[in-house]
Structure formats: C-alpha cells, structure tokens
Design an enzyme around this catalytic site. Structure first.
Site, PDB file in Angstrom:
ATOM      1  N   GLY A  99      10.622  -1.123 -18.720  1.00 53.51           N
ATOM      2  CA  GLY A  99      10.284  -1.951 -17.555  1.00 53.51           C
ATOM      3  C   GLY A  99       8.786  -1.997 -17.279  1.00 53.51           C
ATOM      4  O   GLY A  99       8.200  -3.050 -17.064  1.00 53.51           O
ATOM      5  N   ARG A 100       8.139  -0.817 -17.313  1.00 59.15           N
ATOM      6  CA  ARG A 100       6.707  -0.783 -16.971  1.00 59.15           C
ATOM      7  C   ARG A 100       5.837  -1.248 -18.130  1.00 59.15           C
ATOM      8  O   ARG A 100       4.611  -1.252 -18.027  1.00 59.15           O
ATOM      9  CB  ARG A 100       6.326   0.626 -16.509  1.00 59.15           C
ATOM     10  CG  ARG A 100       6.674   1.725 -17.487  1.00 59.15           C
ATOM     11  CD  ARG A 100       6.669   3.092 -16.818  1.00 59.15           C
ATOM     12  NE  ARG A 100       7.147   4.156 -17.691  1.00 59.15           N
ATOM     13  CZ  ARG A 100       8.426   4.483 -17.856  1.00 59.15           C
ATOM     14  NH1 ARG A 100       9.365   3.797 -17.233  1.00 59.15           N
ATOM     15  NH2 ARG A 100       8.780   5.480 -18.660  1.00 59.15           N
ATOM     16  N   GLU A 115      17.487  -3.220  -4.837  1.00 54.92           N
ATOM     17  CA  GLU A 115      16.496  -3.979  -4.063  1.00 54.92           C
ATOM     18  C   GLU A 115      16.451  -5.428  -4.519  1.00 54.92           C
ATOM     19  O   GLU A 115      16.479  -6.369  -3.714  1.00 54.92           O
ATOM     20  CB  GLU A 115      15.087  -3.369  -4.238  1.00 54.92           C
ATOM     21  CG  GLU A 115      14.888  -2.016  -3.612  1.00 54.92           C
ATOM     22  CD  GLU A 115      15.292  -0.860  -4.518  1.00 54.92           C
ATOM     23  OE1 GLU A 115      16.062  -1.075  -5.480  1.00 54.92           O
ATOM     24  OE2 GLU A 115      14.863   0.272  -4.248  1.00 54.92           O
ATOM     25  N   LYS A 168      18.445   6.936  -6.014  1.00 54.20           N
ATOM     26  CA  LYS A 168      19.252   5.707  -6.001  1.00 54.20           C
ATOM     27  C   LYS A 168      20.707   6.037  -5.706  1.00 54.20           C
ATOM     28  O   LYS A 168      21.361   5.391  -4.891  1.00 54.20           O
ATOM     29  CB  LYS A 168      19.194   5.016  -7.378  1.00 54.20           C
ATOM     30  CG  LYS A 168      17.889   4.369  -7.745  1.00 54.20           C
ATOM     31  CD  LYS A 168      18.093   3.610  -9.061  1.00 54.20           C
ATOM     32  CE  LYS A 168      16.792   3.266  -9.740  1.00 54.20           C
ATOM     33  NZ  LYS A 168      16.962   2.680 -11.071  1.00 54.20           N
ATOM     34  N   HIS A 194     -16.758   3.895   0.877  1.00 54.30           N
ATOM     35  CA  HIS A 194     -16.824   4.135   2.323  1.00 54.30           C
ATOM     36  C   HIS A 194     -15.551   4.796   2.837  1.00 54.30           C
ATOM     37  O   HIS A 194     -15.248   4.726   4.034  1.00 54.30           O
ATOM     38  CB  HIS A 194     -17.085   2.814   3.049  1.00 54.30           C
ATOM     39  CG  HIS A 194     -18.407   2.233   2.670  1.00 54.30           C
ATOM     40  ND1 HIS A 194     -19.564   2.570   3.311  1.00 54.30           N
ATOM     41  CD2 HIS A 194     -18.758   1.401   1.662  1.00 54.30           C
ATOM     42  CE1 HIS A 194     -20.579   1.929   2.736  1.00 54.30           C
ATOM     43  NE2 HIS A 194     -20.118   1.220   1.730  1.00 54.30           N
ATOM     44  N   GLU A 216       5.341   7.166 -14.055  1.00 51.55           N
ATOM     45  CA  GLU A 216       6.749   7.071 -14.445  1.00 51.55           C
ATOM     46  C   GLU A 216       6.894   7.456 -15.923  1.00 51.55           C
ATOM     47  O   GLU A 216       7.949   7.904 -16.362  1.00 51.55           O
ATOM     48  CB  GLU A 216       7.303   5.656 -14.192  1.00 51.55           C
ATOM     49  CG  GLU A 216       8.808   5.638 -13.993  1.00 51.55           C
ATOM     50  CD  GLU A 216       9.349   4.281 -13.554  1.00 51.55           C
ATOM     51  OE1 GLU A 216       9.368   3.354 -14.387  1.00 51.55           O
ATOM     52  OE2 GLU A 216       9.777   4.150 -12.397  1.00 51.55           O
ATOM     53  N   LYS A 261      15.169  -6.180 -15.351  1.00 53.41           N
ATOM     54  CA  LYS A 261      15.581  -5.840 -16.714  1.00 53.41           C
ATOM     55  C   LYS A 261      17.089  -5.603 -16.758  1.00 53.41           C
ATOM     56  O   LYS A 261      17.789  -6.142 -17.592  1.00 53.41           O
ATOM     57  CB  LYS A 261      14.807  -4.606 -17.188  1.00 53.41           C
ATOM     58  CG  LYS A 261      15.168  -4.164 -18.577  1.00 53.41           C
ATOM     59  CD  LYS A 261      14.327  -2.990 -19.041  1.00 53.41           C
ATOM     60  CE  LYS A 261      14.908  -2.449 -20.348  1.00 53.41           C
ATOM     61  NZ  LYS A 261      14.232  -1.254 -20.823  1.00 53.41           N
TER      62      LYS A 261
END
Ligand code: F6P
Length: 562
Positions: free
Chosen positions: A286-287, A220, A527, A403, A372, A214
């Site tokens: 973003g999400r 990263e 960051k 399990h 977030e 965005k």
C-alpha cells in the site's frame, strides 16, 4: 520463507563490533569542525550527483573509516543480494509470501517480457493498466466523460487512507504549480468532519469520486465511500438532476464512481462497474503504490505526461540504486548512515525538513513509508530483532520549523539527524525590492545546516558582549548531523527520484535490521478491537466485555452525548 535465506544478524558480525569500537573513539573526539579543517577534500568526497539531484553528506558524523565500516556491514548482511532479489521478484515479503515489486511499476514498456514473476509478465500488466488509466483520464480531462446530467467533471473526490491517500495527496500538493484539469479533494479520515468539509460547495453533477483501496475492505474508506454515495445520490435527487428510479441511480453511480483496487469482487459488490475499475497487484505494498493505479487522481488532475515523467524519475533512481556499487551508492550510504545514528549514536528520530512549501506533506508521506515498514520487533524469519529498529520520522517545511522546533535540534539533548531538501529554481520567482525572495529562503536552508554543523563557541558568544552567566545558554555546540539534498527544480521527475530514494533507504535499513519491511501486522489489533467496541456505545452486554478504562471512557461518552 521459500528462497529467502534467514536474516544475517548484523550485531553478530565483526563489522558491527568494529563499528562499536569506532563509535567509542568517535563519540568524544569527532567534530565536524575538525573534520572539515583536517580534510579539504571532505565535501568533494562526500558529495554525490544523481541525475538532477545533488547530495551533500559532508555534515554527517562520519569519516572515511565510518563509511568503510558501514559499507562493509551492508555487504556482510547482503544488502546487494537482497536488493537484487527484490528487483527480480523473489518473495522477500515472507510473512505474506509475496514478491515486492514496486520497481516494476516504473519500468518502461520496452521491458515487457523481461520480468516474468510468478508466471506474470509484470511490466506488460503494468502498462496495460497505465494505458487504461491514461485513456480514462484523457476522457475526463477533455470533457468527453460526462456526469449523469451531461456536464463536464470539474472536481474529484478521492477516498482512501494510508497508502491509498498519503502518496496521492503529497504528490498533488507537490505539483500544484502545474496546470490541472480538475481540483481533487482527498478524504481519508472516518471522522465525519473530514467528509463534511471536503464536499462543501461541490456540485455532484460535476464531481467524480475515486474510491481507492488496495483491499477494498478498509473500514474508513468503505464507510466514506458509502457516505459520499449517499451524498451524491441525495444531492442529485434534490437538485432534480435524477429521479429516484433504479436505472438512473445505477447510471449516476456508473458516471460518478470509479475504483482503484486489487479486489475486483468487492468493487462489484459496491456497485461500481468493473469497466470503471483500475487494478494493481498484491506485489505492490500500500505505501509503495502511489505509482500504481493509486495515482489515478493525479493522472486525472495533471495528465498522463506528468505521470510518465514522475515514473521516469522513480525508474532513474531505481536504476541508480540497482547498478551503483555500494561504496559509491548514495542511496545505500544514506540508509547505512541512518543505521549508524539509530544503533550507535542512539538517535530515536529523523527530521525531514523540506525547504519547499510544495513538499509540505512529504514528511507525513515518509512517516508511513518508513515507520510502517521498519517499526518492527520481529525479523523476516520470525525471530526477534537483535537491535533497535525503525526511526521516528517527522518534520515540517522550512522556514516554519525554524520558528518552532529547531530550538531542540540546535541546543537540545537529542541526536536528530535531519535531511534538508531544497531546489535551486522556484516556479514562483519573486522580489522584495531588489532582493530575490527565493535566495533569502535558500540562505536559510544553507544557514541552518551550517549552524547545526559548526555551532558557535563560548568565545564567539563572549565576543558579542554577552554577560558571562548567560554565555552557556547562547553557545551552539554544533556537530548536529544533516544531509543536504539540493535539486535543480521540483519537477515530476525529481519528485519521482525523491520518493524512490526514500523507498530504497527504508529497504537498506530494513535489511540491516533483518526486517520484512513490506508487511504491517502492527495495524491489525486496533482494527479488530474497534469492531468489537463499536456495539458497546449502545449495548450493555458489549460494554461489559470491555476493560475498566474503556468502560469508563464509554460511560463518559454515554453521560455526555447530546
Ligand atoms: O492499516 C494500514 C493499511 O493496511 C496500510 O498499509 C494501507 O496503506 C492502508 O491501511 C489502506 O489500505 P487499503 O488501501 O487496503 O484500503
């Protein structure tokens, strides 16, 4: 804060006090067993159908009064008014002064001209980009778009992180039963291991890279984008596919790199042709962006028609949420019931248990969406929150979870509301002898919520001949809350509905807690610090500035680096 009224403190409303009184009565007396026995209409009253999804809320720790009070609380804090404000483009993201309009991303083209926000025809803009993405995807899928040596694209590397990765990966995995034109390899982590494993075996001549960010400033993503650019150019040269000339390098980048971002300037700086860039807007968080250009890899893989179906599913759920009165609105009720557990029962976490292997990344996707959004201690007017906020989302597909961690849900000391999600039909029907395997699978989906709700008494355990001292260990208390979501089939449409469902549940909870669910300041500090720490690997002066623990860890690194 223009046009956004201050949050109403839910804890100061009479409805909150009534819920506290109600909880005090419920906590020792209410059991699902009794609730089912006393009310033959319970399941009917607490079942909801929204298009092709069926919701059973009956195994939640609620009665008629709980729902009445929760709806009253929702009204007291003005969930409906805030919902309408969000859909109409009010800047409810106060700390960033932005509209929150992911719902505009899935409006049909016939809505063009109806949603002018901040002077922008949002739906028109959305469809312009969609049309460009569809045209681009068609070219790649048909083979008309070729790599620098004239070969058709067979693989896509999609680089992004957080909202620029989790949604596309989750949907790519969820739709894997459908035919696809290319394989997509998602790289998110800055850990070089991620890239190394994803590019293994790929032919750069037939690989297209989509850089999704965005902001186009994320460390990263930009590091990985540069790394893959180097890989691509070095490999192409090594294979003799291009010479080292500037013109060929530029052509290779043009034919093998496209970008998705709101930041046209930075895309250009990276060397990607703006003609090969697909934008979106700062009113899409973003999400909340997988249905914006962030979904480009999905359109290339599965085609425009599948993406259109996905968008229709989103839109159907938006319309339901927007138009259904709160008391009948299962989306709002699910959000309010989550508040009931978090603030009254003291639940810390919420399990997402999809009984569908294709949804194996859905819990991870929901972690960012919900945590977030609602992991905050400050309200949208800058004042501190007045109750516990946020839920810790986690989960794994059934039956694997059974399990593993279900033991704690069945017999542990935590209250863990859980959403069970399954589909009637499977794209992979299979028989084990005469037995339909999907039915065995679904029997587990049904059995688990039944066991959690109704448990097993000491007498039932004794009747099995269990030694008395061991009886307590084998008792299942029951009364563990679950919601069952049963869909007809995991189609793109149903998936769109599911995602929108959780977006709006998150919104409802955020509204009760008074949160700006659309900012994410909590990710910033780490960051900034990482930037300051990076030089300290080699620079003693930078190391001297660090705290004692960071220094010690860094010294360990220096001592052991090979
Ligand atoms: O660090 C958190 C975050 O800002 C998320 O909100 C976002 O989805 C992710 O980073 C990636 O951001 P971008 O798409 O700008 O690269």
């Amino acid at each position: 804060m223009a046009n956004v009224p201050a949050p109403i403190d839910a804890t100061q409303t009479p409805e909150w006090s009534s819920l506290q009184d109600h909880y005090a009565k419920m906590k020792d007396t209410f059991t699902l067993k009794k609730a089912f026995a006393n009310d033959p209409q319970r399941v009917k009253k607490l079942s909801y159908d929204v298009n092709d999804l069926h919701f059973d809320l009956s195994k939640n720790l609620v009665d008629d009064e709980t729902l009445r009070l929760l709806v009253a609380l929702g009204k007291a804090v003005k969930v409906e008014e805030r919902r309408d404000a969000m859909f109409s483009g009010v800047h409810i993201n106060t700390t960033e002064d932005r509209a929150v309009l992911h719902t505009a991303l899935r409006r049909p083209a016939s809505d063009e001209g109806k949603f002018i926000v901040d002077g922008q025809d949002t739906v028109k803009d959305v469809h312009e980009v969609l049309d460009r993405m569809y045209a681009f995807a068609d070219r790649v899928r048909s083979g008309e778009w070729k790599g620098v040596t004239g070969k058709q694209i067979t693989d896509v590397i999609s680089i992004g992180i957080g909202g620029s990765d989790l949604g596309p990966v989750m949907i790519y995995e969820a739709l894997k039963s459908l035919p696809r034109a290319v394989d997509v390899h998602y790289v998110s982590n800055i850990d070089p291991n991620d890239m190394a494993e994803k590019v293994k075996g790929l032919d750069p001549e037939t690989t297209l890279v989509i850089v999704v960010s965005k902001t186009f400033t994320t460390l990263e993503t930009l590091t990985n984008a540069r790394e893959v650019r180097t890989w691509m150019l070095d490999q192409l040269k090594a294979q003799g596919a291009i010479d080292g000339s500037e013109a060929k390098t530029a052509e290779a980048i043009e034919k093998h790199f496209v970008a998705v971002s709101t930041n046209a300037e930075e895309i250009k700086k990276f060397g990607i042709d703006p003609a090969n860039a697909f934008g979106f807007w700062n009113w899409v968080g973003g999400r909340y962006s997988v249905d914006a250009a962030v979904g480009l890899s999905l359109i290339v893989a599965y085609g425009p028609k599948v993406f259109e179906e996905l968008l229709s599913g989103f839109h159907a759920m938006d319309t339901y949420f927007l138009e259904t009165p709160l008391e009948e609105n299962v989306v709002a009720l699910m959000g309010l019931i989550n508040v009931w557990y978090a603030n009254f029962y003291g639940a810390e976490s919420h399990a997402i248990l999809p009984y569908d292997q294709y949804l194996h990344r859905f819990p991870a996707y929901l972690q960012q969406l919900t945590m977030e959004s609602n992991g905050k201690s400050t309200r949208w007017d800058g004042t501190p929150v007045t109750s516990k906020t946020g839920e810790i989302y986690w989960g794994e597909p059934g039956t694997n979870g059974q399990h593993s961690f279900y033991q704690l849900i069945h017999q542990g000391t935590h209250v863990i509301p859980a959403d069970f999600i399954a589909f009637v039909n499977t794209p992979n029907p299979n028989k084990d002898g005469d037995q339909d395997v999907h039915e065995v699978f679904l029997a587990n989906f049904l059995a688990q919520t039944k066991a959690l709700a109704f448990g097993k008494t000491a007498d039932e355990v004794r009747a099995e001949g269990t030694a008395e001292w061991m009886v307590p260990a084998r008792v299942f208390e029951g009364n563990r809350p679950t919601t069952s979501i049963f869909g007809e089939e995991l189609t793109p449409y149903a998936l769109g509905e599911l995602i929108a469902l959780y977006e709006h549940i998150t919104f409802v909870e955020g509204t009760v807690w008074g949160l700006d669910s659309y900012d994410q300041w909590g990710v910033e500090l780490g960051k900034q610090l990482a930037k300051k720490i990076t030089p300290a690997f080699h620079d003693d002066a930078a190391l001297a500035d660090q705290d004692a623990s960071t220094k010690a860890l860094m010294n360990y690194y220096r001592a052991h680096r090979k």
